[in-house]
Design a protein around this motif. Structure first.
Motif, PDB file in Angstrom:
ATOM      1  N   GLN A 270     100.445  10.592   4.771  1.00 23.12           N
ATOM      2  CA  GLN A 270      99.595  11.281   3.809  1.00 23.12           C
ATOM      3  C   GLN A 270     100.464  11.741   2.650  1.00 23.12           C
ATOM      4  OE1 GLN A 270      97.274  14.530   5.351  1.00 23.12           O
ATOM      5  NE2 GLN A 270      95.947  14.537   3.564  1.00 23.12           N
TER       6      GLN A 270
ATOM      7  N   GLY B  20      96.573  10.615  -1.370  1.00 23.22           N
ATOM      8  CA  GLY B  20      95.880  10.067  -0.208  1.00 23.22           C
ATOM      9  C   GLY B  20      96.858   9.416   0.756  1.00 23.22           C
ATOM     10  N   PHE B  21      96.323   8.640   1.682  1.00 22.10           N
ATOM     11  CA  PHE B  21      97.162   7.973   2.672  1.00 22.10           C
ATOM     12  C   PHE B  21      97.711   6.663   2.120  1.00 22.10           C
ATOM     13  CE2 PHE B  21      94.849  10.865   5.368  1.00 22.10           C
ATOM     14  CZ  PHE B  21      95.795  11.210   6.323  1.00 22.10           C
TER      15      PHE B  21
END
Length: 143
Positions: free
Chosen positions: A88, A92-93
Motif C-alpha cells: 500500500q 493505492g496498492f
C-alpha cells in the motif's frame, strides 16, 4: 505470430462484502473463488497476486528450459516459485516486486552456464516484461 489467451472474472457486491470467481478459457481454472478476504485476510480461495505469481513462475520455467536448450542442455526438472509483493502506497496498492526462486537439475551444466541462462530467462520471459516492479532471482543448480 500472435497468440491470444484469455481469463475472465465475475464480481458481485462491494469491495469488502462482495465475492467473485475467476476462470480460464482452457478450463484449467473454472469459477475459482476470490475476494477481499482471500486477498487481504488469508481466507481460502485465490487472488490476483497468486495468479500473477503462478503465471510468472510457469513462464520463467519455460523460458529457462528454452535458453538451456539453445546450449544443448536439457533440464531434468525446473521448480520455480514467484513471490509477488503488493504494497500500500500513497496512491493505492502497487505490485512493487516479484522474487523468483528456482531450482533446476540440468545434467552437464556448469554453475556459470546455468546462472547465465537463469539471468537471461529472467530478463526475457514474456511475463517478466510486463512488470514495472523489481524482479529478483535466486537460482540453484542441483544434482
Amino acid at each position: 505470430m500472435s497468440i491470444k489467451k484469455s481469463g475472465s472474472a465475475h464480481w458481485q457486491g462491494s469491495l469488502k462484502k462482495g465475492k467473485g470467481t475467476v476462470s480460464t478459457e482452457s478450463g484449467a481454472m473454472k469459477d475459482n473463488p476470490y475476494g477481499f478476504n482471500t486477498r487481504f485476510e488469508g481466507q481460502p480461495g485465490t487472488n490476483p497476486e497468486e495468479l500473477i505469481g503462478a503465471a510468472h513462475a510457469s513462464c520463467y520455467s519455460m523460458a529457462l528450459s528454452m535458453i538451456l536448450g539453445e546450449s544443448s542442455l536439457e533440464p531434468e526438472s525446473i521448480k520455480t516459485k514467484a513471490t509477488v509483493t503488493l504494497e500500500q502506497q500513497d496512491d493505492g496498492f502497487t505490485i512493487t516486486a516479484v522474487h523468483l526462486d528456482t531450482e533446476a537439475s540440468v545434467p552437464g551444466a556448469s554453475e556459470d552456464d546455468f546462472k547465465a541462462a537463469a539471468d537471461k530467462a529472467k530478463a526475457g520471459c514474456p511475463v517478466s516484461k510486463l512488470f514495472n516492479a523489481d524482479i529478483t532471482l535466486d537460482a540453484r543448480l542441483v544434482s
